[in-house]
Structures are given as C-alpha cells and as structure tokens.
Design a protein around this motif. Structure first.
Motif, PDB file in Angstrom:
ATOM      1  N   UNK A  82       0.836  -1.203   0.000  1.00 23.35           N
ATOM      2  CA  UNK A  82       0.000   0.000   0.000  1.00 23.35           C
ATOM      3  C   UNK A  82       0.871   1.253   0.000  1.00 23.35           C
ATOM      4  N   UNK A  83       1.941   1.267   0.815  1.00 28.16           N
ATOM      5  CA  UNK A  83       2.828   2.416   0.842  1.00 28.16           C
ATOM      6  C   UNK A  83       3.506   2.662  -0.498  1.00 28.16           C
ATOM      7  N   UNK A  90       5.367   6.186  -7.523  1.00 29.82           N
ATOM      8  CA  UNK A  90       4.323   5.463  -8.253  1.00 29.82           C
ATOM      9  C   UNK A  90       3.265   6.419  -8.799  1.00 29.82           C
ATOM     10  N   UNK A  91       2.877   7.393  -8.016  1.00 34.14           N
ATOM     11  CA  UNK A  91       1.850   8.326  -8.479  1.00 34.14           C
ATOM     12  C   UNK A  91       2.352   9.170  -9.641  1.00 34.14           C
ATOM     13  N   UNK A  92       3.608   9.594  -9.591  1.00 36.21           N
ATOM     14  CA  UNK A  92       4.162  10.376 -10.703  1.00 36.21           C
ATOM     15  C   UNK A  92       4.353   9.533 -11.952  1.00 36.21           C
ATOM     16  N   UNK A 127     -14.897   4.815 -11.119  1.00 35.83           N
ATOM     17  CA  UNK A 127     -15.892   5.528 -10.299  1.00 35.83           C
ATOM     18  C   UNK A 127     -15.397   5.629  -8.861  1.00 35.83           C
ATOM     19  N   UNK A 128     -14.742   4.580  -8.372  1.00 39.84           N
ATOM     20  CA  UNK A 128     -14.195   4.622  -7.015  1.00 39.84           C
ATOM     21  C   UNK A 128     -13.106   5.689  -6.913  1.00 39.84           C
ATOM     22  N   UNK A 134      -7.541   8.409  -4.946  1.00 40.39           N
ATOM     23  CA  UNK A 134      -6.588   7.325  -5.213  1.00 40.39           C
ATOM     24  C   UNK A 134      -6.389   6.465  -3.971  1.00 40.39           C
ATOM     25  N   UNK A 135      -6.261   7.098  -2.792  1.00 40.36           N
ATOM     26  CA  UNK A 135      -6.052   6.334  -1.563  1.00 40.36           C
ATOM     27  C   UNK A 135      -7.233   5.411  -1.270  1.00 40.36           C
ATOM     28  N   UNK A 136      -8.463   5.905  -1.473  1.00 37.12           N
ATOM     29  CA  UNK A 136      -9.632   5.059  -1.266  1.00 37.12           C
ATOM     30  C   UNK A 136      -9.694   3.909  -2.247  1.00 37.12           C
TER      31      UNK A 136
END
Length: 251
Positions: A82-83, A90-92, A127-128, A134-136
């Motif tokens: 998760x981290x 990862x997000x970039x 949709x989520x 993104x965290x959810x």
C-alpha cells in the motif's frame, strides 16, 4: 452517499476456479514472510515487491522508512505494498501519466496479479477513484476478497496463472504488455526515437594504418585534389594519318 461498486463479471465462467499449474520456468516465484529467516531474505522479498509495483526502483525511489517498518514487524507486506502504491514515485509514474481507466488497469495487474476482465471493470474502479480518491481506491483494491484469498497479509503479489493449458506459451509479463506511459505521453517525450548514426567506425589494425608519406593520408590526398591539371585539346584528322606508321601483324 457512497456509490456502491459497479458489479462486473469475470471474462469466463471458470475465471475464478482454482486450476492445477505444473511447476515450470514460467511459474511465478512466491515471496512471503513465512520463508524469511535472515536479513538477506528480507532484501530478496523487498526487491520482489519493488519489481512487482515499480518494475525497477532506483536508489532514490526506495522507501527506506517503509522498509525499516517491514523488517521490524511494524507493518505487514500488504501495508508495504500500500505504501509503494501511494508513494510519490508510483503516483508520478503511473497516475499522473495516465487516465483513470489505464491507471485502473495498471493497478489491477500489479495488485491482483491478473488482467482486467472487461471495460465494465475499468469503469467500476474509475468511479471509485472519482468518489474516494486514489487512496480510497487502493484501500478497496487491497481489501477485496480476491487479494486476501490469493496473497493475504504476508505475500508479495505476483502475476497469477502464467501457464495456460490452451496456449503454447504463457501470458506476457505486465511490464512488457502495459508500459507505464500511454501513447499520448510517449509522443510528448518523443519516445521511441529513431537515432541515425552519421559515421560508421571500423576497426583497423595498427599495421594497416597509413604511415608518414603515404599518399592516402588526407594531407596528400587534398594536395592532389587541389592540383590544377592543364587540359590539352588535340585534334587529328584522319587524312593526316599515315598507314605506314600503323602497326599490323605480318603473316
């Protein structure tokens, strides 16, 4: 009000049936904390997690704090995954360079170890992302029964069902089939680039190299090319040619 997850079905009726996978070269290696007994084993497991999520992690991309927590037993492998998914690297690399549908495809491949079933599944998870962020989305993906049943809290995710009985070869690895940049961003950064080499270098043995004074050296070659050779125009009439001066074979 929270929007429930859109229902989607597997791509086939036996998509979730556990199959018999014979051991072979294409069988995935399983990295779990149950087999960790030394520091070197921790290094192998952590590197496997980086390969699964990042494909390759440079020294600047490594999450030292998460690694320390994992080694000390403060977090589980699931928390470590998760981290990595919520890390800046990862997000970039994946979220910022793709739309939500492609980001969902990348995460499902790396987290659940399979391809998305259909476009409906992409829409459901998109949709989520739109409602919970993104965290959810990552939390719900890691909390699915599919993830917990296959990997649990202590196993690094891997590509499942690489060996297929109906094919000569297994499935293509996700990092090759789904690059992190989509076509738009690949065009923006100019990838792939065609590089043309202007000069071709060939190896020449020392004894084959021209020596001083060799006419093939550029200095002498340029000198010969710059020399002006006078042109002589000689016109001879056939009436002035004497047949006595023409050689011929006597029998």
């Amino acid at each position: 009000m929270t929007i429930p997850l859109l229902q989607y079905a597997p791509s086939s009726q036996n998509g979730r049936v556990a199959g018999y996978d014979p051991r072979g070269d294409e069988q995935a290696f399983i990295f779990t904390t149950e087999n960790v007994i030394s520091n070197s084993d921790w290094d192998v497991l952590i590197d496997a997690a980086y390969r699964q999520i990042f494909f390759h992690a440079f020294k600047a991309d490594r999450e030292k704090f998460l690694e320390s927590q994992l080694r000390n037993g403060q977090i589980t492998v699931r928390d470590f995954i998760r981290g990595l998914l919520l890390s800046e690297t990862y997000l970039n690399s994946f979220y910022s360079k793709n739309n939500n549908y492609r980001f969902v495809e990348q995460c499902v491949q790396r987290v659940l170890g399979r391809d998305v079933y259909s476009e409906r599944e992409k829409i459901a998870w998109s949709i989520v992302i739109g409602t919970k962020g993104v965290a959810g989305f990552i939390d719900e993906l890691l909390g699915t029964d599919e993830y917990l049943d296959n990997f649990g809290y202590d196993t690094v995710p891997y590509q499942r069902r690489r060996t297929l009985a109906s094919r000569d070869k297994g499935e293509t690895p996700f990092n090759i089939k789904s690059p992190r940049y989509d076509a738009y961003y690949r065009a923006q950064i100019g990838f792939p680039r065609v590089v043309w080499q202007n000069a071709v270098r060939r190896f020449r043995a020392p004894e084959a190299m021209p020596k001083a004074g060799d006419p093939s050296l550029p200095m002498y070659m340029n000198m010969a090319r710059s020399a002006k050779i006078p042109t002589v125009s000689v016109q001879i009439s056939t009436a002035n040619i004497s047949l006595a001066s023409v050689p011929y074979r006597k029998s």
